[in-house]
Design a protein around this motif. Structure first.
Motif, PDB file in Angstrom:
ATOM      1  N   GLY A  10      95.378  -3.166  -5.347  1.00  0.00           N
ATOM      2  CA  GLY A  10      94.205  -3.031  -5.616  1.00  0.00           C
ATOM      3  C   GLY A  10      94.746  -2.201  -6.840  1.00  0.00           C
ATOM      4  O   GLY A  10      93.690  -1.396  -7.736  1.00  0.00           O
ATOM      5  N   ALA A  11      96.210  -1.662  -7.003  1.00  0.00           N
ATOM      6  CA  ALA A  11      96.446  -0.714  -7.957  1.00  0.00           C
ATOM      7  C   ALA A  11      96.375  -1.251  -9.792  1.00  0.00           C
ATOM      8  O   ALA A  11      96.634  -0.509 -10.332  1.00  0.00           O
ATOM      9  CB  ALA A  11      98.768  -0.698  -7.784  1.00  0.00           C
ATOM     10  N   LEU A  15      89.595   1.186  -9.971  1.00  0.00           N
ATOM     11  CA  LEU A  15      89.519   2.799  -9.366  1.00  0.00           C
ATOM     12  C   LEU A  15      90.336   3.567  -9.386  1.00  0.00           C
ATOM     13  O   LEU A  15      90.502   4.553  -8.956  1.00  0.00           O
ATOM     14  CB  LEU A  15      88.590   1.904  -8.268  1.00  0.00           C
ATOM     15  N   LEU A  86     101.041  -8.957  -5.419  1.00  0.00           N
ATOM     16  CA  LEU A  86     101.160  -9.347  -4.317  1.00  0.00           C
ATOM     17  C   LEU A  86      99.322 -10.404  -4.189  1.00  0.00           C
ATOM     18  O   LEU A  86      98.095  -9.731  -4.518  1.00  0.00           O
ATOM     19  CB  LEU A  86     100.292  -9.096  -2.649  1.00  0.00           C
ATOM     20  N   VAL A 120      90.039  -2.631  -3.109  1.00  0.00           N
ATOM     21  CA  VAL A 120      90.335  -3.945  -3.910  1.00  0.00           C
ATOM     22  C   VAL A 120      88.348  -4.365  -2.675  1.00  0.00           C
ATOM     23  O   VAL A 120      87.976  -3.706  -1.974  1.00  0.00           O
ATOM     24  CB  VAL A 120      91.258  -5.103  -2.818  1.00  0.00           C
ATOM     25  N   ALA A 121      88.196  -5.635  -3.493  1.00  0.00           N
ATOM     26  CA  ALA A 121      86.913  -5.805  -3.262  1.00  0.00           C
ATOM     27  C   ALA A 121      86.886  -5.880  -1.649  1.00  0.00           C
ATOM     28  O   ALA A 121      87.850  -6.766  -1.070  1.00  0.00           O
ATOM     29  CB  ALA A 121      86.530  -7.215  -3.349  1.00  0.00           C
ATOM     30  N   PRO A 122      85.473  -6.015  -1.093  1.00  0.00           N
ATOM     31  CA  PRO A 122      85.474  -5.715   0.467  1.00  0.00           C
ATOM     32  C   PRO A 122      86.188  -7.454   1.366  1.00  0.00           C
ATOM     33  O   PRO A 122      86.281  -7.471   2.169  1.00  0.00           O
ATOM     34  CB  PRO A 122      83.767  -5.392   0.622  1.00  0.00           C
TER      35      PRO A 122
HETATM   36  P1  NAD Z   1      88.791  -4.263  -9.380  1.00  0.00           P
HETATM   37  O1  NAD Z   1      88.389  -5.294  -9.311  1.00  0.00           O
HETATM   38  O2  NAD Z   1      88.636  -3.271 -10.719  1.00  0.00           O
HETATM   39  O3  NAD Z   1      90.094  -3.706  -9.354  1.00  0.00           O
HETATM   40  C1  NAD Z   1      90.353  -4.773  -8.162  1.00  0.00           C
HETATM   41  C2  NAD Z   1      92.022  -4.869  -7.753  1.00  0.00           C
HETATM   42  O4  NAD Z   1      92.330  -6.348  -6.034  1.00  0.00           O
HETATM   43  C3  NAD Z   1      93.087  -5.331  -8.481  1.00  0.00           C
HETATM   44  O5  NAD Z   1      94.398  -4.084  -8.990  1.00  0.00           O
HETATM   45  C4  NAD Z   1      93.524  -6.828  -8.281  1.00  0.00           C
HETATM   46  O6  NAD Z   1      94.845  -6.966  -9.141  1.00  0.00           O
HETATM   47  C5  NAD Z   1      92.918  -6.844  -7.124  1.00  0.00           C
HETATM   48  N1  NAD Z   1      92.713  -7.820  -6.264  1.00  0.00           N
HETATM   49  C6  NAD Z   1      92.091  -8.973  -6.656  1.00  0.00           C
HETATM   50  N2  NAD Z   1      92.136 -10.172  -6.069  1.00  0.00           N
HETATM   51  C7  NAD Z   1      93.328  -9.960  -5.509  1.00  0.00           C
HETATM   52  C8  NAD Z   1      93.984 -10.849  -4.014  1.00  0.00           C
HETATM   53  N3  NAD Z   1      93.908 -12.477  -4.157  1.00  0.00           N
HETATM   54  N4  NAD Z   1      95.208 -11.163  -3.596  1.00  0.00           N
HETATM   55  C9  NAD Z   1      95.332  -8.903  -4.028  1.00  0.00           C
HETATM   56  N5  NAD Z   1      94.794  -8.405  -4.667  1.00  0.00           N
HETATM   57  C10 NAD Z   1      93.913  -8.831  -5.268  1.00  0.00           C
HETATM   58  O7  NAD Z   1      88.085  -3.098  -8.231  1.00  0.00           O
HETATM   59  P2  NAD Z   1      87.728  -1.629  -8.357  1.00  0.00           P
HETATM   60  O8  NAD Z   1      86.396  -1.173  -8.993  1.00  0.00           O
HETATM   61  O9  NAD Z   1      89.013  -0.545  -8.566  1.00  0.00           O
HETATM   62  O10 NAD Z   1      87.309  -1.454  -6.542  1.00  0.00           O
HETATM   63  C11 NAD Z   1      87.885  -1.582  -6.177  1.00  0.00           C
HETATM   64  C12 NAD Z   1      87.314  -1.107  -4.584  1.00  0.00           C
HETATM   65  O11 NAD Z   1      86.847   0.019  -4.607  1.00  0.00           O
HETATM   66  C13 NAD Z   1      86.416  -1.818  -4.350  1.00  0.00           C
HETATM   67  O12 NAD Z   1      86.128  -2.043  -2.818  1.00  0.00           O
HETATM   68  C14 NAD Z   1      85.234  -1.527  -4.735  1.00  0.00           C
HETATM   69  O13 NAD Z   1      83.519  -1.422  -3.755  1.00  0.00           O
HETATM   70  C15 NAD Z   1      85.861   0.329  -4.403  1.00  0.00           C
HETATM   71  N6  NAD Z   1      84.919   1.081  -5.009  1.00  0.00           N
HETATM   72  C16 NAD Z   1      85.231   0.686  -6.632  1.00  0.00           C
HETATM   73  C17 NAD Z   1      84.171   1.816  -7.865  1.00  0.00           C
HETATM   74  C18 NAD Z   1      84.664   1.757  -8.876  1.00  0.00           C
HETATM   75  O14 NAD Z   1      83.736   2.997  -8.938  1.00  0.00           O
HETATM   76  N7  NAD Z   1      84.919   1.573  -9.366  1.00  0.00           N
HETATM   77  C19 NAD Z   1      83.571   2.579  -6.861  1.00  0.00           C
HETATM   78  C20 NAD Z   1      83.349   2.935  -5.630  1.00  0.00           C
HETATM   79  C21 NAD Z   1      83.888   1.865  -4.770  1.00  0.00           C
END
Ligand code: NAD
Length: 488
Positions: A10-11, A15, A86, A120-122
Motif C-alpha cells: 500500500g506504498a 496513509l 504487486l 491496504v484495505a482490510p
Molecule cells: P488507499 O486507498 O489510499 O491506498 C491503498 C493502497 O493499496 C494503494 O497503495 C494501492 O495501490 C494498494 N492496493 C489496492 N488494491 C490492491 C491490490 N489488489 N493489490 C495490491 N495493492 C493494492 O488506502 P489508505 O488510506 O492508505 O489506507 C490503508 C490502510 O490504512 C487501510 O487499512 C485503512 O483502513 C488504514 N488506515 C488509514 C488511515 C488514513 O488516514 N488514511 C487511518 C487509519 C487507518
C-alpha cells in the motif's frame, strides 16, 4: 541496531504518504533506523524506482514534522527505497517481490530480518499474510514481523476469522496491530502519571475517584470516507478500538513490571472485568447519535444524510456515548463514561477524572467543585489539575483554579505516533500495540451494541453539528448525579 528489510504494502496510498514515509524519514534523521536497511514499496500501479523515490520525497516535503531536509541526507534516505508493483492475488508478483527482497539483502549484506507492513484495505490482510507464507518471503534466518492497520474485523466473528487466518502465517508475538492512539505521547504517559507519582497513585481508585470521562470529539464530518464510515459508524471506528484502549490504559492497576508483558497483563484484566451488556440493557447505557446540519466555526455544514456517498436513509451512528462499569475491586461503583462523535463543537481527545467531593461542613454556604485531573491527549498535550482556592477578587469565596503542567519546551521535537510505533515494532517492543486478546474482548463487549443498533432497539438521536452531541448523552451522566466537564 540489526539490519533489516521493511516491506510496505500500500506504498502508493494515502496513509503511506501522510504518515508512514514522514515517520520513516524522521526516524532516519534521529538515527533511529538501522544503518543498513532496505525499504520496498508495493502498490498496484507501475512505477520505476526513481518515480517512487520522488513520491516519497514529495510526501516528506509535504508532511514531515521536520523542516530540515538537506539534500545529501535526503539522497541517502531515498536510496533505501525500491518499488515493485504487486497484486495481492498474484503468486507471480509475490515471487518477483521475493527476488527483489533477496537481491537487496545481498547487495546491502543484510540479516534476513523482515518487517511486513500492511497499509491496504482490510479485505486484503489475510490474502497477503498467506501469500507471504506461501511465497517463501516468511522463511528467514532472522525475525519476521507483521504490522497491520485498522480495522481489525467488522464484528466479533470476522475479527476471529481474520485472526485465525493471520495466525497461519504469523505467531501472535510477530503481529503488531496498530492502534495509533496508543502511539500518542499522553496515552503512553498514563502509565507514568498513575504509577510514577505516589500522590496520584494513592488516589487512583474507587475510594477517591467519583467517575472517569473519556471524550474523543472531532469537528470534521465524514469527509471522503463515506464508503467505509457508513458501514462502520463511530462504534467500530472509534469505540471498539481507540476508546476501549484508552479506558484500559486509564484503569489498569500497577503492573508488577512496567514492560510489555506487565502492561498487557493489567490491561487484559480491565477488559476482562468490563461488565457485559445484554442487548436489552443497551438502550439504558449507550446513546446513539447522528449529526444534522448546523454551524461550526462560523460556517454552515450539512447533516450526515446529505454528505456525499452516504445512504440518505442511513442509521449509522456518528456519535456514541456509553456508561461502563469495571467489575474489579479497584473500581467498584465508579462509572466510566466514554463519548465520541463527528461534527462536535471542538476537536479534543481528553480524559477527565473527577474526584470524590466529601461534604465539608466548613464550606456549607460555599458550593465547592470537585477536584479534577484533566489529561488532554489531542490536539494539545497537557495535564491540569483543578483545585479550590480562595479568590481575593470575590470576597474570599472559594472558587476553582486550574494548574497546568504542559511540556511546551519539547514542542516540535516530539515524535509522532507513527514514528514511535514503527520504532517500537522495529525494535520488537509490542507494549503499545493491541494484543489479540484485547481486540477479541473489546469486540465481545461491543457485539451486543452492534446487534442492538442493527435491530434498531436503540433510539437514534439527532444532534446539531457544532454541539456536544445529543441531550441524551448528558442524561446518561445526570442519572448518576454527574455532568460532562469542560463542555462550554
Ligand atoms: P488507499 O486507498 O489510499 O491506498 C491503498 C493502497 O493499496 C494503494 O497503495 C494501492 O495501490 C494498494 N492496493 C489496492 N488494491 C490492491 C491490490 N489488489 N493489490 C495490491 N495493492 C493494492 O488506502 P489508505 O488510506 O492508505 O489506507 C490503508 C490502510 O490504512 C487501510 O487499512 C485503512 O483502513 C488504514 N488506515 C488509514 C488511515 C488514513 O488516514 N488514511 C487511518 C487509519 C487507518
Amino acid at each position: 541496531m540489526e539490519s533489516m528489510t521493511f516491506v510496505l504494502f500500500g506504498a502508493t496510498g494515502d496513509l503511506a504518504k501522510r504518515k508512514i514515509f514522514p515517520a520513516l524519514y524522521n526516524l532516519y534523521v534521529d538515527q533511529k533506523l538501522p544503518q543498513s536497511i532496505s525499504i520496498i514499496g508495493l502498490g498496484r500501479g507501475e512505477l520505476s524506482h526513481s518515480e517512487f523515490q520522488e513520491k516519497v520525497k514529495d510526501s516528506i516535503l509535504d508532511f514531515s514534522r521536520r523542516l530540515e531536509h538537506d539534500a545529501a541526507n535526503m539522497g541517502e534516505f531515498l536510496d533505501y527505497f525500491r518499488y515493485s508493483s504487486l497484486d495481492v492475488n498474484s503468486e507471480e508478483d509475490f515471487q518477483q517481490l521475493l527476488q527483489l527482497v533477496k537481491k537487496r539483502e545481498d547487495e546491502l549484506d543484510l540479516t534476513q530480518n523482515r518487517m511486513f507492513y500492511l497499509s491496504v484495505a482490510p479485505e486484503f490482510f489475510d490474502t497477503i499474510a498467506l501469500n507471504i507464507k506461501n511465497s517463501g518471503l516468511g522463511q528467514t534466518n532472522g525475525w519476521k514481523r507483521l504490522i497491520i492497520e485498522k480495522p481489525f474485523g467488522h464484528d466479533l466473528k470476522s475479527a476471529r476469522e481474520l485472526n485465525k487466518k493471520l495466525s497461519r502465517a504469523f505467531l501472535e508475538e510477530e503481529i503488531y496491530r496498530i492502534d495509533h492512539y496508543l502511539g500518542k505521547p499522553m496515552v503512553q504517559n498514563l502509565e507514568a502519571l498513575a504509577f510514577a507519582n505516589p500522590i496520584l497513585q494513592s488516589v487512583w481508585n474507587k475510594d477517591h475517584i467519583a467517575n472517569v470521562q473519556i471524550t474523543a470529539g472531532e469537528t470534521v464530518g465524514v469527509e471522503k470516507r463515506a464508503g467505509y464510515y457508513d458501514q462502520a459508524g463511530a462504534i467500530r471506528d472509534m469505540v471498539q478500538n481507540h476508546m476501549l484502549q484508552i479506558l484500559m490504559m486509564t484503569a489498569m492497576d500497577k503492573p508488577e513490571k512496567i514492560n510489555a508483558a506487565g502492561i498487557r497483563h493489567e490491561k487484559r484484566k480491565v477488559i476482562e472485568s468490563l461488565r457485559p451488556l445484554k442487548e436489552e440493557d443497551v438502550p439504558y447505557n449507550i446513546v446513539r447519535g447522528q449529526y444534522i446540519s448546523g454551524e461550526l466555526n462560523g460556517q454552515k455544514v450539512p447533516g450526515y444524510l446529505k454528505e456525499p456517498g452516504v445512504n440518505p436513509s442511513s442509521t449509522t451512528d456518528t456519535f456514541v456515548a456509553a456508561r461502563l462499569w469495571i467489575d474489579h475491586p479497584s473500581w467498584t461503583g465508579v462509572p466510566f463514561y466514554i463519548r465520541t462523535g463527528k461534527r462536535m463543537k471542538e476537536k479534543s481527545t481528553r480524559i477527565v477524572i473527577e474526584f470524590k467531593n466529601k461534604e465539608n461542613e466548613q464550606y456549607k454556604n460555599n458550593q465547592i467543585d470537585p477536584n479534577l485531573l484533566i489529561i488532554e491527549i489531542n490536539p494539545n498535550e497537557n495535564i491540569s489539575l483543578q483545585l479550590n482556592s480562595k479568590n481575593p477578587l470575590n470576597n474570599g469565596k472559594v472558587t476553582p483554579i486550574r494548574i497546568n503542567f504542559s511540556n511546551e519546551q519539547i514542542g516540535l521535537g516530539v515524535p509522532e505516533a507513527y514514528e514511535r510505533l514503527i520504532y517500537d515494532a522495529v525494535n520488537g517492543d509490542s507494549t503499545f500495540f493491541a494484543h489479540w486478546k484485547e481486540v477479541e474482548l473489546s469486540w465481545e463487549w461491543v457485539q451486543p451494541i452492534l446487534n442492538a443498533f442493527e435491530g434498531n432497539f436503540v433510539p437514534l438521536h439527532e444532534y446539531q453539528s457544532g454541539s456536544y452531541g445529543p441531550a441524551a448523552s448528558d442524561s446518561l451522566l445526570l442519572e448518576n448525579g454527574f455532568k460532562w466537564w469542560l463542555d462550554e
